[in-house]
Design a protein around this motif. Structure first.
Motif, short mmCIF file in Angstrom:
data_model
loop_
_atom_site.label_atom_id
_atom_site.label_comp_id
_atom_site.label_asym_id
_atom_site.label_seq_id
_atom_site.Cartn_x
_atom_site.Cartn_y
_atom_site.Cartn_z
N GLN A 143 0.82 -1.21 0.00
CA GLN A 143 0.00 0.00 0.00
C GLN A 143 0.86 1.26 0.00
N ILE A 144 1.92 1.24 0.79
CA ILE A 144 2.82 2.40 0.83
C ILE A 144 3.55 2.54 -0.51
N GLN A 145 3.93 1.41 -1.10
CA GLN A 145 4.57 1.46 -2.42
C GLN A 145 3.63 2.06 -3.47
N GLN A 146 2.38 1.67 -3.40
CA GLN A 146 1.41 2.19 -4.36
C GLN A 146 1.26 3.70 -4.20
N ARG A 147 1.22 4.16 -2.96
CA ARG A 147 1.12 5.60 -2.72
C ARG A 147 2.37 6.32 -3.23
N LEU A 148 3.53 5.71 -2.99
CA LEU A 148 4.78 6.31 -3.45
C LEU A 148 4.80 6.40 -4.98
N MET A 149 4.36 5.32 -5.65
CA MET A 149 4.36 5.33 -7.12
C MET A 149 3.46 6.45 -7.65
N TRP A 150 2.32 6.63 -7.01
CA TRP A 150 1.41 7.69 -7.42
C TRP A 150 2.08 9.06 -7.26
N ASN A 151 2.72 9.26 -6.10
CA ASN A 151 3.38 10.54 -5.84
C ASN A 151 4.57 10.76 -6.78
N LEU A 152 5.32 9.70 -7.05
CA LEU A 152 6.44 9.82 -7.98
C LEU A 152 5.95 10.19 -9.38
N GLY A 153 4.94 9.46 -9.85
CA GLY A 153 4.42 9.72 -11.19
C GLY A 153 3.93 11.14 -11.35
N ARG A 154 3.19 11.63 -10.36
CA ARG A 154 2.66 12.99 -10.43
C ARG A 154 3.79 14.02 -10.42
N THR A 155 4.76 13.82 -9.52
CA THR A 155 5.86 14.77 -9.41
C THR A 155 6.73 14.77 -10.65
N THR A 186 9.03 -1.13 -9.40
CA THR A 186 9.12 0.29 -9.75
C THR A 186 9.56 0.46 -11.20
N THR A 187 10.55 -0.32 -11.61
CA THR A 187 11.05 -0.23 -12.99
C THR A 187 9.95 -0.59 -13.99
N GLN A 188 9.21 -1.64 -13.69
CA GLN A 188 8.12 -2.05 -14.60
C GLN A 188 7.09 -0.95 -14.75
N ILE A 189 6.75 -0.29 -13.65
CA ILE A 189 5.75 0.78 -13.71
C ILE A 189 6.30 1.99 -14.46
N MET A 190 7.51 2.40 -14.10
CA MET A 190 8.10 3.59 -14.70
C MET A 190 8.35 3.40 -16.19
N ASN A 191 8.78 2.22 -16.59
CA ASN A 191 9.04 1.96 -18.01
C ASN A 191 7.79 2.11 -18.86
N GLN A 192 6.62 1.82 -18.29
CA GLN A 192 5.37 1.96 -19.03
C GLN A 192 5.12 3.40 -19.46
N PHE A 193 5.71 4.34 -18.69
CA PHE A 193 5.53 5.77 -18.99
C PHE A 193 6.78 6.39 -19.61
N GLY A 194 7.71 5.54 -20.04
CA GLY A 194 8.90 6.02 -20.73
C GLY A 194 10.03 6.49 -19.83
N TYR A 195 9.95 6.17 -18.53
CA TYR A 195 10.99 6.59 -17.60
C TYR A 195 12.02 5.48 -17.40
N GLN A 196 13.31 5.80 -17.53
CA GLN A 196 14.38 4.87 -17.19
C GLN A 196 14.58 4.86 -15.68
N VAL A 197 14.93 3.68 -15.12
CA VAL A 197 15.19 3.56 -13.68
C VAL A 197 16.62 3.06 -13.47
N THR A 198 17.35 3.82 -12.68
CA THR A 198 18.71 3.45 -12.28
C THR A 198 18.72 3.14 -10.80
N VAL A 199 19.56 2.19 -10.40
CA VAL A 199 19.73 1.90 -8.98
C VAL A 199 21.21 1.99 -8.62
N ALA A 200 21.50 2.67 -7.51
CA ALA A 200 22.87 2.83 -7.05
C ALA A 200 23.25 1.66 -6.16
#
Length: 381
Positions: A143-155, A186-200
């Motif tokens: 649930q927290i991840q879902q909220r974070l994804m929503w906030n990330l996408g909007r921002t 996170t990568t699967q969700i972000m890639n759907q909207f054309g965003y690349q995801v990097t992890v340190a």
């Protein structure tokens, strides 16, 4: 391109004449300002002709706080693929905590320069330090991840970010699998909207490496989960540690040797430091604290204190000692030789990226060496 090491008795005029370059080019490229003093042992970039046409494309990025000097940012952007804006935190509820300074202006300048702005996500607690309790809370709660994804996408949409960097450190060993699953989701969700995801990734040299910095970081799982990874190959020499190179090439090589057994080459960016440290001596664990210095500041310290700069051939890093107010100091930093060694390693292994922590201080010679050996990819390449 050539590298010249300052000898006793040298001046900018004598070096320029011997290297067949103008004084203006020598001083500009190496950021040497009036009265044009030099340190014995200082490494200077000597420009040659135009960069070769067969330069290898490289994904180049750098982390920057929103309070970076605007002129510094403008000078750095032409050498970058992406600008990593540092950083957005998270709350226990999955809300985003924006940087303390406005970042819109730097996003504007990045986009104007054809550089992709990337949102850097960090689990910083109220004290400004990495908080693994925030990580545990996040990676085990859908649930927290879902909220974070929503906030990330909007921002990201509102701010016009083009990608996401996940920079979580000190992950608990028990969270290893859950953290990798979070990055994958996170990568699967972000890639759907054309965003690349990097992890340190903390700089591991083996799968079973012990320590809080390493045990929660699974190179294979995270390499599969993200579009790209950054090997944080720096901080062997650090604020509270004993004096040594920040990124000794022999240790960097060990990290790369392990990483390529777990992660595809095309995903790997090598971490590169853009700073050094000044330690008071004698070093006493738990007591001694080094001061962070820029590469140019390190050279000025050597000049002001009459110190000769040495070069460690094993670490491929410059260093020197000096006395001030009755206290001896030891300084390790980066110069054109140490940067070229890292770029040579990138070429040797066929890595595809370089990531700078951080670009708050402009060191022109580094970028000139880089641009002689590589061509920074641009978004869409």
């Amino acid at each position: 391109m050539n590298i010249y090491i300052v000898q006793p008795g040298d001046s900018v005029d004598s070096i320029a004449a011997s290297q067949n370059v103008s004084v203006e080019a020598l001083t500009y490229d190496n950021q040497i300002y009036p009265p044009y003093r030099l340190a014995v042992g200082q490494a200077l970039y000597i420009r040659g002709g135009s960069p070769p046409e067969d330069r290898i494309p490289l994904y180049v990025f750098g982390y920057a706080y929103p309070f970076i000097d605007p002129d510094n940012l403008d000078e750095t952007l032409p050498f970058l693929t992406d600008l990593y804006v540092f950083s957005y935190g998270i709350t226990l509820e999955g809300d985003l905590v924006p940087p303390q300074s406005p970042d819109d202006w730097m996003i504007d300048r990045a986009l104007e320069a054809g550089v992709r702005p990337v949102l850097t996500l960090t689990p910083f607690g109220p004290d400004g330090r990495f908080n693994n309790s925030l990580v545990t809370n996040l990676v085990h709660n859908p649930q927290i991840q879902q909220r974070l994804m929503w906030n990330l996408g909007r921002t990201m949409q509102e701010k016009r970010f083009g990608g996401l960097d996940i920079d979580f450190e000190y992950i608990l060993a028990d969270d290893r699998q859950a953290y990798a699953d979070f990055v994958k989701r996170t990568t699967q969700i972000m890639n759907q909207f054309g965003y690349q995801v990097t992890v340190a990734l903390a700089p591991k040299t083996s799968a079973g490496q012990v320590g809080l910095l390493y045990e929660g970081v699974d190179y294979r799982l995270l390499g599969e989960a993200a579009n790209r990874v950054l090997l944080m190959t720096y901080e062997w020499g650090y604020t509270y540690g004993p004096p040594m190179a920040v990124a000794p090439i022999n240790m960097v090589r060990k990290v790369v040797d392990y990483a390529i057994t777990e992660i595809p080459l095309y995903k790997i960016s090598l971490g590169i430091p853009n700073y050094g440290y000044d330690w008071p001596l004698p070093y006493e664990r738990g007591v001694t604290r080094a001061e962070t210095v820029s590469n140019l500041e390190a050279i000025q310290i050597a000049i002001e204190n009459g110190a000769e700069i040495q070069f460690d051939e094993e670490a491929m890093s410059p260093f020197f000692r000096y006395w001030k107010f009755g206290i001896q100091h030891e300084v390790w930093f980066e110069d054109v030789r140490s940067y070229k060694a890292k770029f040579d390693l990138i070429k040797e292994y066929g890595l595809t990226g370089a990531g700078y922590w951080q670009i708050m201080q402009f060191f022109r010679a580094n970028w000139l060496v880089l641009s002689q050996m590589f061509e920074a990819r641009k978004v869409g390449d």
